[in-house]
Write a protein that holds these residues in place. Structure first.
Motif, PDB file in Angstrom:
ATOM      1  N   GLY A 118      77.569 -14.303  20.805  1.00 55.72           N
ATOM      2  CA  GLY A 118      77.402 -15.115  22.134  1.00 55.72           C
ATOM      3  C   GLY A 118      77.414 -14.304  23.486  1.00 55.72           C
ATOM      4  O   GLY A 118      76.889 -14.245  24.440  1.00 55.72           O
ATOM      5  N   ARG A 119      78.652 -13.257  23.157  1.00 56.85           N
ATOM      6  CA  ARG A 119      78.746 -12.376  24.098  1.00 56.85           C
ATOM      7  C   ARG A 119      77.682 -11.369  24.615  1.00 56.85           C
ATOM      8  O   ARG A 119      77.127 -10.967  25.513  1.00 56.85           O
ATOM      9  CB  ARG A 119      80.022 -11.284  24.036  1.00 56.85           C
ATOM     10  N   ILE A 120      76.883 -10.991  23.268  1.00 62.36           N
ATOM     11  CA  ILE A 120      75.636 -10.119  23.389  1.00 62.36           C
ATOM     12  C   ILE A 120      74.414 -10.800  24.026  1.00 62.36           C
ATOM     13  O   ILE A 120      73.864 -10.341  25.042  1.00 62.36           O
ATOM     14  CB  ILE A 120      75.221  -9.515  21.855  1.00 62.36           C
ATOM     15  N   LEU A 121      74.277 -12.102  23.663  1.00 67.37           N
ATOM     16  CA  LEU A 121      73.413 -12.834  24.333  1.00 67.37           C
ATOM     17  C   LEU A 121      73.395 -12.773  25.970  1.00 67.37           C
ATOM     18  O   LEU A 121      72.671 -12.721  26.657  1.00 67.37           O
ATOM     19  CB  LEU A 121      72.980 -14.178  23.537  1.00 67.37           C
ATOM     20  N   GLY A 122      74.739 -13.518  26.061  1.00 66.04           N
ATOM     21  CA  GLY A 122      75.293 -13.639  27.565  1.00 66.04           C
ATOM     22  C   GLY A 122      74.969 -12.046  28.358  1.00 66.04           C
ATOM     23  O   GLY A 122      74.312 -12.296  29.467  1.00 66.04           O
ATOM     24  N   TRP A 123      75.349 -11.395  27.848  1.00 68.40           N
ATOM     25  CA  TRP A 123      75.426 -10.032  28.621  1.00 68.40           C
ATOM     26  C   TRP A 123      73.846  -9.397  28.520  1.00 68.40           C
ATOM     27  O   TRP A 123      73.464  -9.201  29.793  1.00 68.40           O
ATOM     28  CB  TRP A 123      75.926  -8.842  27.969  1.00 68.40           C
ATOM     29  N   LEU A 124      73.001  -9.795  27.624  1.00 65.01           N
ATOM     30  CA  LEU A 124      71.464  -9.384  27.569  1.00 65.01           C
ATOM     31  C   LEU A 124      70.826 -10.163  28.675  1.00 65.01           C
ATOM     32  O   LEU A 124      69.750  -9.913  29.259  1.00 65.01           O
ATOM     33  CB  LEU A 124      70.932  -9.341  26.232  1.00 65.01           C
ATOM     34  N   MET A 125      71.406 -11.451  28.975  1.00 67.00           N
ATOM     35  CA  MET A 125      70.572 -12.257  29.871  1.00 67.00           C
ATOM     36  C   MET A 125      71.019 -11.986  31.255  1.00 67.00           C
ATOM     37  O   MET A 125      70.159 -12.148  32.080  1.00 67.00           O
ATOM     38  CB  MET A 125      71.143 -13.765  29.666  1.00 67.00           C
ATOM     39  N   ILE A 126      71.932 -11.107  31.657  1.00 66.84           N
ATOM     40  CA  ILE A 126      72.385 -11.102  32.924  1.00 66.84           C
ATOM     41  C   ILE A 126      72.583  -9.631  33.267  1.00 66.84           C
ATOM     42  O   ILE A 126      72.732  -9.268  34.403  1.00 66.84           O
ATOM     43  CB  ILE A 126      73.839 -11.728  33.095  1.00 66.84           C
ATOM     44  N   CYS A 127      72.336  -8.679  32.453  1.00 72.71           N
ATOM     45  CA  CYS A 127      72.715  -7.182  32.626  1.00 72.71           C
ATOM     46  C   CYS A 127      71.521  -6.793  33.672  1.00 72.71           C
ATOM     47  O   CYS A 127      70.425  -7.270  33.561  1.00 72.71           O
ATOM     48  CB  CYS A 127      72.647  -6.525  31.275  1.00 72.71           C
ATOM     49  N   ASP A 128      71.591  -5.576  34.098  1.00 73.60           N
ATOM     50  CA  ASP A 128      70.628  -4.806  34.900  1.00 73.60           C
ATOM     51  C   ASP A 128      70.975  -3.316  34.769  1.00 73.60           C
ATOM     52  O   ASP A 128      72.133  -2.990  35.195  1.00 73.60           O
ATOM     53  CB  ASP A 128      70.658  -5.417  36.409  1.00 73.60           C
ATOM     54  N   PRO A 129      69.930  -2.668  34.364  1.00 72.67           N
ATOM     55  CA  PRO A 129      68.812  -3.180  33.641  1.00 72.67           C
ATOM     56  C   PRO A 129      68.755  -3.872  32.532  1.00 72.67           C
ATOM     57  O   PRO A 129      69.716  -4.048  31.917  1.00 72.67           O
ATOM     58  CB  PRO A 129      68.047  -1.940  33.541  1.00 72.67           C
TER      59      PRO A 129
END
Length: 151
Positions: A32-43
């Protein structure tokens, strides 16, 4: 707002995604943390090291979860020319794939319900319980067919 405050806000949101993935989908918190991070990260594309640092996880715990997310088509693994590092990003159609898989599994259960109706006949309490499941699944499939996802 300071950079640290912004980072804390992002991580709180990632934890909300994590809680949802754990409670609703039965996924491990790290997934869940990986998914959440990849949804909101930049780049949008992040190396395993960047992801691990951002969500405060070990690279070892990240590896199997990245393979899982890549295998099910939610996350795409890419490479850049002349760079040996792998980068990960949410697939453009990731959520459509998740929903389609759920619909497909519900459709498969609908077929099982049909078979159950054939076994118990069309009348009685057993048939009513099976018919309730079948009717709900049919309704959901019809709804999905009428309202495809917007992009």
């Amino acid at each position: 707002m300071s950079t640290e405050e912004q980072s804390d806000r992002l991580l709180r949101w990632v934890e909300r995604v994590t809680a949802f993935c754990v409670e609703e989908w039965g996924l491990p918190p790290i997934t869940g943390r990986i998914l959440g991070w990849l949804m909101i990260c930049d780049p949008a594309e992040q190396s395993a090291g960047q992801i691990a640092e951002a969500i405060r996880a070990s690279r070892a715990s990240l590896t199997s979860n990245m393979r899982f997310l890549t295998a099910i088509g939610l996350v795409k693994k890419t490479r850049r020319p002349a760079d040996r590092t792998s980068y990960y990003r949410i697939e453009d159609d990731a959520w459509q794939k998740v929903i389609q898989r759920k619909l497909d599994s519900l459709s498969a259960f609908g077929e099982i319900a049909d078979e159950g109706l054939g076994l118990v006949g069309g009348e009685g309490h057993r048939a009513e319980r099976i018919k309730a499941a079948h009717d709900s699944l049919t309704w959901l499939q019809d709804l999905a067919a009428r309202r495809p996802p917007r992009r």
